[in-house]
Scaffold this active site. Structure first.
Site, PDB file in Angstrom:
ATOM      1  N   GLY A  51       0.783  -1.234   0.000  1.00  0.00           N
ATOM      2  CA  GLY A  51       0.000   0.000   0.000  1.00  0.00           C
ATOM      3  C   GLY A  51       0.808   1.273   0.000  1.00  0.00           C
ATOM      4  N   HIS A  52       2.137   1.171   0.023  1.00  0.00           N
ATOM      5  CA  HIS A  52       3.000   2.368   0.145  1.00  0.00           C
ATOM      6  C   HIS A  52       4.097   2.306  -0.912  1.00  0.00           C
ATOM      7  CE1 HIS A  52       5.629   5.387   2.151  1.00  0.00           C
ATOM      8  NE2 HIS A  52       4.528   5.789   2.722  1.00  0.00           N
ATOM      9  N   PHE A  53       3.944   2.549  -2.089  1.00  0.00           N
ATOM     10  CA  PHE A  53       2.735   2.892  -2.809  1.00  0.00           C
ATOM     11  C   PHE A  53       2.587   1.905  -3.938  1.00  0.00           C
ATOM     12  CE2 PHE A  53       4.527   6.811  -1.029  1.00  0.00           C
ATOM     13  CZ  PHE A  53       3.445   7.316  -0.317  1.00  0.00           C
TER      14      PHE A  53
END
Length: 144
Positions: A51-53
């Site tokens: 999720g990052h990124f």
């Protein structure tokens, strides 16, 4: 050939952290109560990269700070008087991020203990990639 002085298993004998939150892989240099130099190999299979990124994986700055704190905790907690204790964050000052840390990088983490008063201490911490500063901060800890 240059050898690490502590592997992951030996680090886990000192720190309470475990996967996925143990953020140092080896200890390269250690002066108990004074300084620790550790390494972390940043790999794509770390959970935060989902999720990052998406499509642009960057190691979160807070995790770089945490890796520096764990490096300092090794320096402190390997001393007889603090064996078996936990070093908790008490403050982060003057944190600066100078470059991205991405999968494939090796973080070179150095934390130097610059002040100790009883169970409270301060470490000067610097993370580098290929010799270039990626992050620096002053970390305050409390032994509990």
């Amino acid at each position: 050939m240059y050898m690490s002085i502590m592997n992951t298993q030996q680090i886990m004998d000192i720190l309470p952290h475990r996967s996925p939150f143990l953020l140092i892989d080896t200890v390269e240099e250690l002066q108990p109560g004074v300084k620790c130099v550790a390494k972390k190999n940043v790999t794509m299979n770390e959970p935060h990269f989902m999720g990052h990124f998406p499509g642009n994986p960057v190691m979160p700055g807070v995790l770089i700070i945490e890796a520096l704190a764990q490096t300092g905790a090794v320096a402190i907690l390997c001393q007889d008087e603090w064996k078996g204790k936990t070093a908790y964050f008490a403050g982060i000052n003057n944190a600066k991020f100078k470059q991205k840390v991405v999968p494939g990088d090796t973080l070179e983490l150095t934390t130097e203990i610059i002040k100790v008063k009883g169970p409270i201490g301060v470490g000067k911490a610097v993370a580098r990639v290929n010799g270039k500063v990626a992050c620096m901060a002053e970390l305050t800890f409390a032994i509990g």
